[in-house]
Design an enzyme around this catalytic site. Sequence first.
Site, short mmCIF file in Angstrom:
data_model
loop_
_atom_site.label_atom_id
_atom_site.label_comp_id
_atom_site.label_asym_id
_atom_site.label_seq_id
_atom_site.Cartn_x
_atom_site.Cartn_y
_atom_site.Cartn_z
N ASP A 1 -10.48 9.88 28.58
CA ASP A 1 -9.62 10.85 27.89
C ASP A 1 -9.79 10.85 26.37
O ASP A 1 -8.96 11.38 25.66
CB ASP A 1 -8.15 10.58 28.23
CG ASP A 1 -7.71 9.18 27.84
OD1 ASP A 1 -8.51 8.44 27.23
OD2 ASP A 1 -6.55 8.81 28.13
N HIS B 1 -9.77 5.95 26.37
CA HIS B 1 -9.85 4.97 27.44
C HIS B 1 -11.04 5.22 28.35
O HIS B 1 -11.57 6.33 28.40
CB HIS B 1 -8.55 5.01 28.26
CG HIS B 1 -7.32 4.97 27.42
ND1 HIS B 1 -6.57 6.10 27.13
CD2 HIS B 1 -6.73 3.94 26.75
CE1 HIS B 1 -5.56 5.76 26.34
NE2 HIS B 1 -5.64 4.46 26.09
N SER C 1 -3.39 -0.53 25.65
CA SER C 1 -3.61 0.37 26.78
C SER C 1 -4.82 0.00 27.63
O SER C 1 -4.93 0.43 28.78
CB SER C 1 -3.78 1.82 26.29
OG SER C 1 -4.86 1.91 25.37
#
Length: 385
Positions: free
Chosen positions: A347, A350, A39
């Site tokens: 969050d 990240h 991610s």
Amino acid sequence: MAISFTKSFTIPLMLTICSTILRFGRSYDYPAAFNFGDSNSDTGELVAAQGFSLSLPYGQSYFNTPSSGRFSNGRLIVDFIMDAMDMPFLNAYLDSIGAPNFRKGCNYAAAGSTVLPATATSVSPFSFGVQVNQFLHFKARVLELREGKGGKKLDKYLPAEDYFQKGLYMFDIGQNDLAGAFYSKTLDQILASIPTILAEFESGVQRLYDQGARNFWIHNTGPLGCLAQNVAKFGTDPSKLDEFGCVSSHNQAAKLFNLQLHALCKKLQGQYTDGNITYIDIYSIKSNLIANYSRLGFQQPIMVCCGYGGPPLNYDSRIVCGQTKMLNGTLVTAKGCDDSSEYINWDGIHYTEAANQYVSSQILTGKYSDPPFSDKMPFLLKLKF
């Protein structure tokens, strides 16, 4: 004379200068880029593959929509790097909507991906080996289409054959292998598994090399213990935290992983005599950011910008950023903060766009790479970011 930048105006000025610098450095003048990862560099792969949607405020700071599929409020490190190299953002391999252009490369990174093969409980089925398979299929199809009738018409959409050898291959993966293991294994077991993880990584790199890849840019993993998700789960005992409020065991695992990854890169540098293997020390860059957050213009080194629960972490694993959910009989929303540029963490897992911008600016100095690339771009020696 050194030129210094403050966070308030780095984005337009820093990227303009770095774009010019990188074009002067012929060793880093690549016609295309191919990215593999999780991610941290996913530009829409997992969202496209699994058919779910992110919600605002994801993407709000740059794309003005969460449909970019990025797990941040804006651009990722890979976006800043591509921009600095005067190249377009990389399209996700599986995102076919909007007629994406793959002429300058492709992104195979998917959120939740691991180096080791995925299991039934994995967030993403797109482990590193699968991503390499996707690349091999992509390359084969590109060459097949370009050799067929009308191949010339595809010039503006697909890479030329020699782009696969001349292109840059970027890697940012391994974080999930370590972080996910803490939920079921001891620290000693995790440390013992690192050689297996890196053997799998080496195998994938070897397959790419056998296909003609020669330019490799390998990021190590960041300080996992400083992510709010891990602090919330594994840092409830203050004795398990370091002086910066990070979980010591997670960072210990990341450091050993990076040490062995660096050794692997040195091995590959000697083995691939006709190639370029560059190791990027992301851990040091992110650690410096967290340790010196105030001096660098941030106010919150670990607390989450988009979350729920308030200080000290503003993170609750039961509700994700942008989601509204019933918790303990009350309808609550994990909202974004008023000014994301004050936060490093977006969050819980990240980074914010502002933090990604800082990290990319440090990568581009060349001083966190082995071998350092500033000697190939002398203009970098005159700049201080």
